[in-house]
Design a protein around this motif. Sequence first.
Motif, PDB file in Angstrom:
ATOM      1  N   HIS A 372      34.993  34.230  28.605  1.00 29.32           N
ATOM      2  CA  HIS A 372      36.391  34.403  28.202  1.00 29.32           C
ATOM      3  C   HIS A 372      36.921  35.784  28.611  1.00 29.32           C
ATOM      4  CE1 HIS A 372      39.984  34.475  25.685  1.00 29.32           C
ATOM      5  NE2 HIS A 372      39.539  35.599  25.113  1.00 29.32           N
ATOM      6  N   MET A 373      36.135  36.828  28.383  1.00 30.48           N
ATOM      7  CA  MET A 373      36.570  38.183  28.747  1.00 30.48           C
ATOM      8  C   MET A 373      36.794  38.316  30.241  1.00 30.48           C
ATOM      9  SD  MET A 373      34.651  41.065  26.429  1.00 30.48           S
ATOM     10  CE  MET A 373      33.053  40.759  27.170  1.00 30.48           C
ATOM     11  N   MET A 374      35.838  37.847  31.037  1.00 22.72           N
ATOM     12  CA  MET A 374      35.962  37.991  32.487  1.00 22.72           C
ATOM     13  C   MET A 374      37.183  37.249  33.021  1.00 22.72           C
ATOM     14  SD  MET A 374      33.638  40.054  33.517  1.00 22.72           S
ATOM     15  CE  MET A 374      33.271  39.849  35.256  1.00 22.72           C
ATOM     16  N   ASN A 375      37.429  36.055  32.507  1.00 27.80           N
ATOM     17  CA  ASN A 375      38.572  35.281  32.983  1.00 27.80           C
ATOM     18  C   ASN A 375      39.896  35.805  32.426  1.00 27.80           C
ATOM     19  OD1 ASN A 375      37.145  33.476  34.642  1.00 27.80           O
ATOM     20  ND2 ASN A 375      36.632  32.168  32.890  1.00 27.80           N
ATOM     21  N   THR A 376      39.818  36.676  31.416  1.00 28.43           N
ATOM     22  CA  THR A 376      41.022  37.302  30.873  1.00 28.43           C
ATOM     23  C   THR A 376      41.415  38.538  31.672  1.00 28.43           C
ATOM     24  OG1 THR A 376      40.528  36.514  28.628  1.00 28.43           O
ATOM     25  CG2 THR A 376      42.051  38.373  28.810  1.00 28.43           C
ATOM     26  N   VAL A 377      40.432  39.348  32.072  1.00 31.37           N
ATOM     27  CA  VAL A 377      40.746  40.611  32.759  1.00 31.37           C
ATOM     28  C   VAL A 377      40.859  40.440  34.272  1.00 31.37           C
ATOM     29  CG1 VAL A 377      39.553  41.910  30.943  1.00 31.37           C
ATOM     30  CG2 VAL A 377      38.328  41.345  33.054  1.00 31.37           C
ATOM     31  N   SER A 378      40.418  39.301  34.803  1.00 30.98           N
ATOM     32  CA  SER A 378      40.435  39.118  36.257  1.00 30.98           C
ATOM     33  C   SER A 378      40.606  37.644  36.603  1.00 30.98           C
ATOM     34  CB  SER A 378      39.135  39.643  36.875  1.00 30.98           C
ATOM     35  OG  SER A 378      39.039  39.326  38.244  1.00 30.98           O
ATOM     36  N   GLU A 379      41.146  37.407  37.770  1.00 33.62           N
ATOM     37  CA  GLU A 379      41.192  36.038  38.284  1.00 33.62           C
ATOM     38  C   GLU A 379      39.758  35.566  38.555  1.00 33.62           C
ATOM     39  OE1 GLU A 379      43.653  33.888  38.728  1.00 33.62           O
ATOM     40  OE2 GLU A 379      45.101  35.313  37.869  1.00 33.62           O
ATOM     41  N   PRO A 380      39.429  34.338  38.176  1.00 34.06           N
ATOM     42  CA  PRO A 380      38.059  33.847  38.400  1.00 34.06           C
ATOM     43  C   PRO A 380      37.597  33.992  39.851  1.00 34.06           C
ATOM     44  CG  PRO A 380      39.252  32.337  36.978  1.00 34.06           C
ATOM     45  CD  PRO A 380      40.254  33.352  37.454  1.00 34.06           C
ATOM     46  N   SER A 381      38.473  33.744  40.797  1.00 34.35           N
ATOM     47  CA  SER A 381      38.071  33.834  42.207  1.00 34.35           C
ATOM     48  C   SER A 381      37.705  35.263  42.586  1.00 34.35           C
ATOM     49  CB  SER A 381      39.197  33.333  43.112  1.00 34.35           C
ATOM     50  OG  SER A 381      40.386  34.101  42.924  1.00 34.35           O
ATOM     51  N   VAL A 382      38.335  36.242  41.927  1.00 36.64           N
ATOM     52  CA  VAL A 382      38.071  37.650  42.249  1.00 36.64           C
ATOM     53  C   VAL A 382      36.735  38.085  41.663  1.00 36.64           C
ATOM     54  CG1 VAL A 382      38.860  40.026  41.960  1.00 36.64           C
ATOM     55  CG2 VAL A 382      40.513  38.218  42.455  1.00 36.64           C
ATOM     56  N   TRP A 383      36.540  37.892  40.354  1.00 37.23           N
ATOM     57  CA  TRP A 383      35.313  38.401  39.743  1.00 37.23           C
ATOM     58  C   TRP A 383      34.085  37.608  40.176  1.00 37.23           C
ATOM     59  CZ3 TRP A 383      31.788  36.011  36.614  1.00 37.23           C
ATOM     60  CH2 TRP A 383      32.169  34.883  35.871  1.00 37.23           C
ATOM     61  N   GLN A 384      34.233  36.312  40.422  1.00 35.94           N
ATOM     62  CA  GLN A 384      33.071  35.525  40.849  1.00 35.94           C
ATOM     63  C   GLN A 384      32.669  35.864  42.284  1.00 35.94           C
ATOM     64  OE1 GLN A 384      32.419  31.593  38.464  1.00 35.94           O
ATOM     65  NE2 GLN A 384      34.409  31.406  39.464  1.00 35.94           N
ATOM     66  N   SER A 385      33.634  36.160  43.133  1.00 34.62           N
ATOM     67  CA  SER A 385      33.318  36.603  44.495  1.00 34.62           C
ATOM     68  C   SER A 385      32.633  37.965  44.466  1.00 34.62           C
ATOM     69  CB  SER A 385      34.590  36.664  45.330  1.00 34.62           C
ATOM     70  OG  SER A 385      34.331  37.203  46.611  1.00 34.62           O
ATOM     71  N   LEU A 386      33.142  38.847  43.616  1.00 38.02           N
ATOM     72  CA  LEU A 386      32.524  40.167  43.459  1.00 38.02           C
ATOM     73  C   LEU A 386      31.090  40.037  42.960  1.00 38.02           C
ATOM     74  CD1 LEU A 386      32.900  43.319  43.294  1.00 38.02           C
ATOM     75  CD2 LEU A 386      33.542  42.947  40.905  1.00 38.02           C
ATOM     76  N   LYS A 387      30.891  39.187  41.979  1.00 38.66           N
ATOM     77  CA  LYS A 387      29.549  38.989  41.431  1.00 38.66           C
ATOM     78  C   LYS A 387      28.586  38.476  42.494  1.00 38.66           C
ATOM     79  CE  LYS A 387      26.823  36.361  38.103  1.00 38.66           C
ATOM     80  NZ  LYS A 387      26.792  35.302  37.063  1.00 38.66           N
ATOM     81  N   LYS A 388      29.038  37.535  43.309  1.00 34.07           N
ATOM     82  CA  LYS A 388      28.166  36.985  44.351  1.00 34.07           C
ATOM     83  C   LYS A 388      27.707  38.085  45.315  1.00 34.07           C
ATOM     84  CE  LYS A 388      27.887  33.369  47.889  1.00 34.07           C
ATOM     85  NZ  LYS A 388      27.244  34.276  48.873  1.00 34.07           N
ATOM     86  N   THR A 389      28.630  38.950  45.722  1.00 38.83           N
ATOM     87  CA  THR A 389      28.262  40.049  46.627  1.00 38.83           C
ATOM     88  C   THR A 389      27.264  40.991  45.969  1.00 38.83           C
ATOM     89  OG1 THR A 389      30.434  39.944  47.679  1.00 38.83           O
ATOM     90  CG2 THR A 389      29.171  41.960  47.993  1.00 38.83           C
ATOM     91  N   MET A 390      27.499  41.302  44.695  1.00 44.26           N
ATOM     92  CA  MET A 390      26.593  42.199  43.976  1.00 44.26           C
ATOM     93  C   MET A 390      25.213  41.575  43.800  1.00 44.26           C
ATOM     94  SD  MET A 390      29.265  43.698  41.149  1.00 44.26           S
ATOM     95  CE  MET A 390      28.022  44.668  40.297  1.00 44.26           C
ATOM     96  N   VAL A 391      25.175  40.294  43.457  1.00 43.49           N
ATOM     97  CA  VAL A 391      23.883  39.612  43.286  1.00 43.49           C
ATOM     98  C   VAL A 391      23.095  39.618  44.593  1.00 43.49           C
ATOM     99  CG1 VAL A 391      22.833  37.343  42.935  1.00 43.49           C
ATOM    100  CG2 VAL A 391      24.531  38.192  41.318  1.00 43.49           C
ATOM    101  N   ASP A 392      23.778  39.317  45.688  1.00 38.32           N
ATOM    102  CA  ASP A 392      23.094  39.284  46.983  1.00 38.32           C
ATOM    103  C   ASP A 392      22.476  40.637  47.322  1.00 38.32           C
ATOM    104  OD1 ASP A 392      23.684  36.640  47.363  1.00 38.32           O
ATOM    105  OD2 ASP A 392      25.423  36.990  48.656  1.00 38.32           O
ATOM    106  N   ASN A 393      23.211  41.724  47.042  1.00 37.89           N
ATOM    107  CA  ASN A 393      22.746  43.052  47.446  1.00 37.89           C
ATOM    108  C   ASN A 393      21.833  43.718  46.425  1.00 37.89           C
ATOM    109  OD1 ASN A 393      24.254  44.088  50.089  1.00 37.89           O
ATOM    110  ND2 ASN A 393      25.659  42.780  48.967  1.00 37.89           N
TER     111      ASN A 393
END
Length: 670
Positions: A372-393
């Motif tokens: 709920h917090m993540m989808n409130t402070v950011s668009e899902p497409s933005v934070w989930q894309s960011l997370k994917k890059t961070m997880v990969d690296n």
Amino acid sequence: MRHRNPRNTNKMELQMKSVGQGYSEVPVDEEGFPSSFTRRDERRAKAPFSWLRSYVLRRQLSFAGVASAFVSVGVVFSVARHALANQQSMVYDRRNLNLYHRGGGGSPLPSSYRNKALLIVAATALYTAFLYHTGGAGKFLGAGPDPALAEAARNGLAAMATAGRKLQVSTWNIAAINNNPFEYWITYDENPDYEKIMTSIEGFLEEPGDKDVPVAEVFTEDMFSQLEKRMDGVGWDNVRSYWDSDFKKRKIVSGFMKDPLLGSKRLASMPDRITNTINVVGSDEPVCRPTVINMYDGDLSNLQLWWGAWEKFMFDTQLTIQGKDGTKTDPVYKMLQPIKKAKYPDITAEEEKVSLPLQTMCGAIFDAILVHMMNTVSEPSVWQSLKKTMVDNLNKQKVPHTLDILENVYGTSDIVTLQEVSGAFIDQARKRALGQKYWIVSPGNMDAVRDQNSVIFLLKESFPAGPSAEITALVEGSFEEGVKVPIANGDILAITATDRDGIPYVITSFHGDTNGLATKPVLSAIIKAMNADPALMAHKLVFGLDANTYEKAKPGKQQDVLEWGKHYVSYDLTSCWGDVPNPSNYTTFNSRTYLQPQLNKACKKSDKRANGDVNPKDFILFGKADFKATQTWKDNTGNKEYVEGMAFPTLKFPSDHGILATVLEPVSPS
């Protein structure tokens, strides 16, 4: 590279490197790789009178032996005086009686006195010889280093100096982010969305305002009813009374996320710890619970998608895991453990009885609030894309990134000491070019549960014969008696090796406890172990470690870095930082965010420096009379550069400790 069973003597040869009495043989396979170490304590524990090999006991017996030698001399002298006095008295009496006597007071001792004196001297000599042989009384009687090894060390240092050769040593605690890519503040200049999202989460939790809604608006009544049905179906006690009277009415921030009692009861953190990331048999990839704070790559763009995936994961997903008694396959909910009041006293007796369903409910609420917090402070497409890059690296590519830096930037090091190394990392290192270039040595008592081990790389060109023996057990057996040292299996690795110039070394890698309280005792134990054996006395110590020392230590609770410096100098050692380390010469800079279960440890963006772990923790020690450092550097970029004031890890640098390297040259003999 495939390693063969050391018992397969048809395909192996046992190569013995002589480094002193009683040291282990090193099994070497047909490719010349030391596939395992035979630990001294395993062999000696089965030997008769193995208890006599205790370092502390030998020191006590040594004192007794030397003291008895002096006492025996005194006894013999007293016996002789007493016997001579009796003789003189007898002669005097006989003369008064006009009896014939020849030789007066110079007559020999009676045989009974002489035999007693000889027996005392012989027993003392045998006892002292035994202690000397086992390495005890030798110290009191002035025994020095093994002459042959001492001469080899001197000649080797001279040859090294003549040839202009130097010794490059690097040390690195390679651990950092394990499962949660958001756990620590990182430097991510390439994407401004990172800091925007993280500071927004900080604001959400610090000043929620009207966002601090009741739990039931996030984890809904329908979700609880479905969870209740699932938990009833597996035979757990019903916890609806807790939901109706308490949890659904709580505010998501002030009443749940920031409730300190909920934290001390472990009702949310315990299920997260057990189910966050699960290693399964037959797969290189772990299985992750549907949540924000791990490597889960499913769609979490709304709460309904999350809840469907979460419910299925907990109750329908069958996972095969490796247990103490072999493999077993169970649904995830069966992996949860009861929360015991004996260990967590804040939990009530009633809550303890229903701790399995209660922690499952709290875990679901916790994950729902994160989504709920993540989808409130950011668009899902933005934070989930960011997370994917961070997880990969930060997560999936952590081991390859680390190996790339060691191979391409520090591949000229003669010695590399690593800390907090996983078994998977060791396996991958041996399969790469590093495994052809270096002897990769791991502890005989590797920790398979924590999977954090100290490891040593020896450059084959510099150490052509490889490691000689592991002496970790000797070090661990040299701790001061009665003192509990906070170490775990795998924290210490101590080995012996001889370089191409014939210089014998004791090389040690060590990972200190969080507060650094084991660091001084471990160094003292290494020195004791070396001084207890004439062979090891001649060896040159090189010690790379994460000392976990602090610039501003809490007295009695943390290890002060300046006190640490005084300690190693007291043993005639110095460090790559000199005799007096600079307290502000930091090798760590990390701080936790608000996206992790322990909010009491979270740092605001503005407090990363003040409240983070920014300390001088990493060291390389060596004998002051043996070597001097001609160049030392630290690195938090992977390019032999250190950016002061930068939080790390970063996407390019995968650890929360900087790399430390030094170049040593032999000290010219006086």
